[in-house]
Design a protein around this motif. Structure first.
Motif, PDB file in Angstrom:
ATOM      1  N   GLU A 217     -51.403   5.562 -18.102  1.00 36.52           N
ATOM      2  CA  GLU A 217     -50.588   6.745 -18.353  1.00 36.52           C
ATOM      3  C   GLU A 217     -49.563   6.413 -19.427  1.00 36.52           C
ATOM      4  O   GLU A 217     -49.011   5.305 -19.459  1.00 36.52           O
ATOM      5  N   VAL A 218     -49.318   7.352 -20.314  1.00 37.60           N
ATOM      6  CA  VAL A 218     -48.256   7.184 -21.306  1.00 37.60           C
ATOM      7  C   VAL A 218     -47.602   8.535 -21.533  1.00 37.60           C
ATOM      8  O   VAL A 218     -48.280   9.564 -21.550  1.00 37.60           O
ATOM      9  N   CYS A 219     -46.276   8.547 -21.632  1.00 36.86           N
ATOM     10  CA  CYS A 219     -45.576   9.789 -21.946  1.00 36.86           C
ATOM     11  C   CYS A 219     -44.329   9.461 -22.756  1.00 36.86           C
ATOM     12  O   CYS A 219     -43.737   8.381 -22.616  1.00 36.86           O
ATOM     13  N   ARG A 220     -43.959  10.388 -23.596  1.00 41.20           N
ATOM     14  CA  ARG A 220     -42.778  10.206 -24.438  1.00 41.20           C
ATOM     15  C   ARG A 220     -41.505  10.424 -23.629  1.00 41.20           C
ATOM     16  O   ARG A 220     -41.470  11.240 -22.702  1.00 41.20           O
ATOM     17  N   LEU A 221     -40.462   9.703 -24.017  1.00 43.22           N
ATOM     18  CA  LEU A 221     -39.152   9.834 -23.389  1.00 43.22           C
ATOM     19  C   LEU A 221     -38.109  10.201 -24.441  1.00 43.22           C
ATOM     20  O   LEU A 221     -38.290   9.923 -25.635  1.00 43.22           O
ATOM     21  N   PRO A 222     -36.999  10.805 -24.014  1.00 41.65           N
ATOM     22  CA  PRO A 222     -35.912  11.063 -24.953  1.00 41.65           C
ATOM     23  C   PRO A 222     -35.305   9.738 -25.426  1.00 41.65           C
ATOM     24  O   PRO A 222     -35.448   8.696 -24.775  1.00 41.65           O
ATOM     25  N   PRO A 223     -34.609   9.766 -26.559  1.00 37.35           N
ATOM     26  CA  PRO A 223     -33.902   8.560 -27.014  1.00 37.35           C
ATOM     27  C   PRO A 223     -32.703   8.265 -26.121  1.00 37.35           C
ATOM     28  O   PRO A 223     -32.458   8.968 -25.137  1.00 37.35           O
ATOM     29  N   LEU A 224     -31.958   7.241 -26.497  1.00 38.74           N
ATOM     30  CA  LEU A 224     -30.796   6.839 -25.712  1.00 38.74           C
ATOM     31  C   LEU A 224     -29.797   7.987 -25.558  1.00 38.74           C
ATOM     32  O   LEU A 224     -29.648   8.814 -26.470  1.00 38.74           O
ATOM     33  N   VAL A 270     -37.513   1.187 -13.110  1.00 35.55           N
ATOM     34  CA  VAL A 270     -38.100   1.929 -14.222  1.00 35.55           C
ATOM     35  C   VAL A 270     -37.973   3.431 -13.991  1.00 35.55           C
ATOM     36  O   VAL A 270     -37.577   4.186 -14.891  1.00 35.55           O
ATOM     37  N   HIS A 271     -38.311   3.885 -12.775  1.00 35.04           N
ATOM     38  CA  HIS A 271     -38.218   5.312 -12.487  1.00 35.04           C
ATOM     39  C   HIS A 271     -36.781   5.822 -12.658  1.00 35.04           C
ATOM     40  O   HIS A 271     -36.552   6.902 -13.228  1.00 35.04           O
ATOM     41  N   ALA A 272     -35.810   5.044 -12.174  1.00 37.48           N
ATOM     42  CA  ALA A 272     -34.405   5.446 -12.306  1.00 37.48           C
ATOM     43  C   ALA A 272     -33.970   5.451 -13.771  1.00 37.48           C
ATOM     44  O   ALA A 272     -33.183   6.301 -14.189  1.00 37.48           O
ATOM     45  N   SER A 273     -34.489   4.512 -14.556  1.00 37.72           N
ATOM     46  CA  SER A 273     -34.167   4.467 -15.988  1.00 37.72           C
ATOM     47  C   SER A 273     -34.760   5.667 -16.720  1.00 37.72           C
ATOM     48  O   SER A 273     -34.134   6.240 -17.621  1.00 37.72           O
ATOM     49  N   ARG A 278     -33.859  10.925 -19.346  1.00 37.83           N
ATOM     50  CA  ARG A 278     -34.133  12.367 -19.401  1.00 37.83           C
ATOM     51  C   ARG A 278     -32.890  13.197 -19.148  1.00 37.83           C
ATOM     52  O   ARG A 278     -32.753  14.310 -19.670  1.00 37.83           O
ATOM     53  N   GLN A 279     -31.969  12.661 -18.367  1.00 43.26           N
ATOM     54  CA  GLN A 279     -30.746  13.409 -18.051  1.00 43.26           C
ATOM     55  C   GLN A 279     -29.577  13.046 -18.954  1.00 43.26           C
ATOM     56  O   GLN A 279     -28.494  13.626 -18.829  1.00 43.26           O
ATOM     57  N   GLY A 280     -29.786  12.098 -19.861  1.00 44.70           N
ATOM     58  CA  GLY A 280     -28.693  11.660 -20.721  1.00 44.70           C
ATOM     59  C   GLY A 280     -27.593  10.963 -19.956  1.00 44.70           C
ATOM     60  O   GLY A 280     -26.408  11.040 -20.329  1.00 44.70           O
ATOM     61  N   ASP A 281     -27.961  10.270 -18.880  1.00 44.45           N
ATOM     62  CA  ASP A 281     -27.008   9.633 -17.971  1.00 44.45           C
ATOM     63  C   ASP A 281     -26.688   8.217 -18.461  1.00 44.45           C
ATOM     64  O   ASP A 281     -27.385   7.267 -18.129  1.00 44.45           O
ATOM     65  N   ARG A 282     -25.631   8.100 -19.234  1.00 42.81           N
ATOM     66  CA  ARG A 282     -25.285   6.801 -19.812  1.00 42.81           C
ATOM     67  C   ARG A 282     -24.911   5.760 -18.759  1.00 42.81           C
ATOM     68  O   ARG A 282     -25.478   4.663 -18.754  1.00 42.81           O
ATOM     69  N   PRO A 283     -23.989   6.038 -17.814  1.00 44.73           N
ATOM     70  CA  PRO A 283     -23.670   5.020 -16.795  1.00 44.73           C
ATOM     71  C   PRO A 283     -24.882   4.646 -15.949  1.00 44.73           C
ATOM     72  O   PRO A 283     -25.063   3.483 -15.589  1.00 44.73           O
ATOM     73  N   GLY A 284     -25.708   5.640 -15.627  1.00 44.72           N
ATOM     74  CA  GLY A 284     -26.880   5.350 -14.815  1.00 44.72           C
ATOM     75  C   GLY A 284     -27.850   4.427 -15.513  1.00 44.72           C
ATOM     76  O   GLY A 284     -28.418   3.519 -14.885  1.00 44.72           O
ATOM     77  N   LEU A 285     -28.058   4.605 -16.815  1.00 46.34           N
ATOM     78  CA  LEU A 285     -28.975   3.736 -17.558  1.00 46.34           C
ATOM     79  C   LEU A 285     -28.420   2.322 -17.652  1.00 46.34           C
ATOM     80  O   LEU A 285     -29.160   1.342 -17.487  1.00 46.34           O
ATOM     81  N   LEU A 286     -27.111   2.207 -17.874  1.00 47.20           N
ATOM     82  CA  LEU A 286     -26.506   0.874 -17.925  1.00 47.20           C
ATOM     83  C   LEU A 286     -26.685   0.139 -16.598  1.00 47.20           C
ATOM     84  O   LEU A 286     -26.992  -1.064 -16.580  1.00 47.20           O
ATOM     85  N   ARG A 287     -26.525   0.852 -15.503  1.00 49.01           N
ATOM     86  CA  ARG A 287     -26.708   0.225 -14.181  1.00 49.01           C
ATOM     87  C   ARG A 287     -28.128  -0.305 -14.026  1.00 49.01           C
ATOM     88  O   ARG A 287     -28.341  -1.408 -13.500  1.00 49.01           O
ATOM     89  N   GLN A 288     -29.094   0.460 -14.473  1.00 50.13           N
ATOM     90  CA  GLN A 288     -30.482   0.044 -14.288  1.00 50.13           C
ATOM     91  C   GLN A 288     -30.853  -1.140 -15.187  1.00 50.13           C
ATOM     92  O   GLN A 288     -31.636  -2.006 -14.792  1.00 50.13           O
ATOM     93  N   ILE A 289     -30.304  -1.206 -16.380  1.00 50.53           N
ATOM     94  CA  ILE A 289     -30.580  -2.352 -17.251  1.00 50.53           C
ATOM     95  C   ILE A 289     -29.977  -3.622 -16.661  1.00 50.53           C
ATOM     96  O   ILE A 289     -30.608  -4.694 -16.675  1.00 50.53           O
ATOM     97  N   ARG A 290     -28.769  -3.516 -16.089  1.00 54.74           N
ATOM     98  CA  ARG A 290     -28.176  -4.684 -15.416  1.00 54.74           C
ATOM     99  C   ARG A 290     -29.011  -5.077 -14.200  1.00 54.74           C
ATOM    100  O   ARG A 290     -29.209  -6.265 -13.917  1.00 54.74           O
ATOM    101  N   ARG A 291     -29.494  -4.081 -13.479  1.00 55.82           N
ATOM    102  CA  ARG A 291     -30.341  -4.345 -12.319  1.00 55.82           C
ATOM    103  C   ARG A 291     -31.648  -5.021 -12.743  1.00 55.82           C
ATOM    104  O   ARG A 291     -32.119  -5.949 -12.070  1.00 55.82           O
ATOM    105  N   ALA A 292     -32.210  -4.588 -13.845  1.00 48.94           N
ATOM    106  CA  ALA A 292     -33.443  -5.208 -14.343  1.00 48.94           C
ATOM    107  C   ALA A 292     -33.208  -6.667 -14.715  1.00 48.94           C
ATOM    108  O   ALA A 292     -34.066  -7.531 -14.468  1.00 48.94           O
ATOM    109  N   ARG A 293     -32.039  -6.947 -15.294  1.00 47.29           N
ATOM    110  CA  ARG A 293     -31.714  -8.341 -15.603  1.00 47.29           C
ATOM    111  C   ARG A 293     -31.665  -9.176 -14.328  1.00 47.29           C
ATOM    112  O   ARG A 293     -32.220 -10.283 -14.279  1.00 47.29           O
TER     113      ARG A 293
END
Length: 375
Positions: A217-224, A270-273, A278-293
């Motif tokens: 499966e592949v789908c496009r996502l919005p930018p940062l 990944v799902h949360a990211s 898609r929602q333009g959630d800046r704090p939420g994306l930062l949390r998930q990248i730290r979690r991925a680390r």
């Protein structure tokens, strides 16, 4: 039928944003972004030459030219010139061979071409870890097909690229191929490569381009989200993705609860990211990248893969010290790390770059490339 003019196609490199290691198993998701550095492949007619070669391959990554001849649908090096082909063109050869299989199924002869490869995904022959192998396969498939007037959709180009590479690296996820094909930010799930190879072997390449692929499966996502900048640092140490990923195959780990936890946590991350993008959630994306680390660090501690080098650890620590988020991109062990930083805090970005440089990490001036393989 074959155009006389040379045909050039290019494909971008990639960065993994989340989902590394888990994505090598079919159906597990990952996020990738294409970058504005490319591999360009130019194909021209071979014609009649006294050296006996059917295909000539040259690249700015290796000296000299490789000369190849067709035999039973495969390319064999040497081409009657008496000179061995340069090392390193396996992915180019595989890409030409898969297009030749499609041509044969359509009653057409194999390509007789000269192929030239130019890469901006390397530095004086040293790879950055931006998916050069995947980009060169996608660009080669597109260029050879276009030279022979084959009309291929992006999906067909991707599938041919997977069929070309799956025999070279059975553990490769194909995420680099997807990013090189579609460009931009994408969510990706890997197909069952063994199943699709078997499909092409028994039912033909043409059928493999049409049939459903398990897991894919592949789908496009919005930018940062607005206010976030993507920064990339290169450790200066090339890494072998294949050797790092091979460490996942330890049966005692794959059969245990730790493996299941890693896949479940990474998938949720990944799902949360994806939701945050898609929602333009800046704090939420930062949390998930730290979690991925953190999850990659846990995997590294358990299996001793060597994902986190001193350079990658310093890269991440410098970013988190100013409130950003960072992690290795891809298999780790060197290559690149990614960082998400506040675009309005220019002094923080400058401070991070200074700390990277002091730690031997080179800031790479790359940006997301919204286009993929170009027609």
């Amino acid at each position: 039928m074959t155009p006389r003019r040379p045909v050039a196609r290019r494909a971008p490199g990639k960065l993994f944003v989340a989902g590394e290691y888990a994505v090598v198993d079919p159906g597990n998701p990952a996020i990738l972004v294409a970058v504005d550095r490319h591999v360009t492949v130019t194909v021209s007619g071979r014609g009649l030459h006294s050296d006996g070669a059917d295909v000539v391959i040259s690249s700015d990554l290796v000296p000299g030219q490789g000369r190849w001849r067709w035999h039973d649908g495969r390319l064999h090096d040497g081409g009657g010139s008496g000179r061995p082909a340069p090392r390193g063109p396996d992915h180019v050869v595989a890409a030409i061979e898969i297009v030749a299989r499609l041509l044969a199924e359509r009653g057409l002869p194999p390509p007789s071409v000269e192929v030239s490869v130019s890469s901006r995904l390397h530095d004086n022959g040293t790879k950055f870890g931006l998916g050069s192998s995947g980009a060169v396969v996608v660009a080669t498939v597109a260029a050879v097909a276009a030279f022979h007037n084959l009309e291929l959709s992006p999906d067909a180009r991707f599938r041919l690229a997977v069929l070309a590479t799956a025999g070279l690296d059975s553990r490769g996820s194909g995420g680099d191929l997807a990013a090189a094909t579609w460009g931009g930010w994408i969510a990706y799930r890997a197909p069952d490569r063994a199943a699709v190879l078997d499909l092409a072997r028994h039912r033909g390449v043409e059928e493999a381009l049409r049939a459903p692929w398990p897991g894919f499966e592949v789908c496009r996502l919005p930018p940062l989200p607005r206010g976030l900048a993507l920064e990339v640092g290169w450790t200066g140490n090339p890494a072998s993705t294949a050797s790092l990923v091979s460490g996942l195959d330890r049966r005692s780990w794959r059969d245990g609860a730790s493996h299941q936890r890693f896949v479940e946590t990474t998938t949720d991350c990944v799902h949360a990211s994806v939701t945050a993008l898609r929602q333009g959630d800046r704090p939420g994306l930062l949390r998930q990248i730290r979690r991925a680390r953190r999850e990659l660090a846990r995997l590294d501690d358990e299996l001793g893969l060597g994902i986190f080098t001193p350079g990658l650890t310093a890269l991440c620590d410098a970013v988190e010290a100013v409130g950003g988020a960072a992690k290795p991109s891809g298999a780790g062990g060197g290559d690149c790390g990614i960082a998400l930083l506040d675009t309005e805090a220019s002094s923080d970005i400058s401070r991070v770059r200074e700390r990277w440089t002091a730690a031997g990490v080179r800031p790479l001036p790359v940006r997301p490339a919204m286009e993929g393989n170009e027609e």
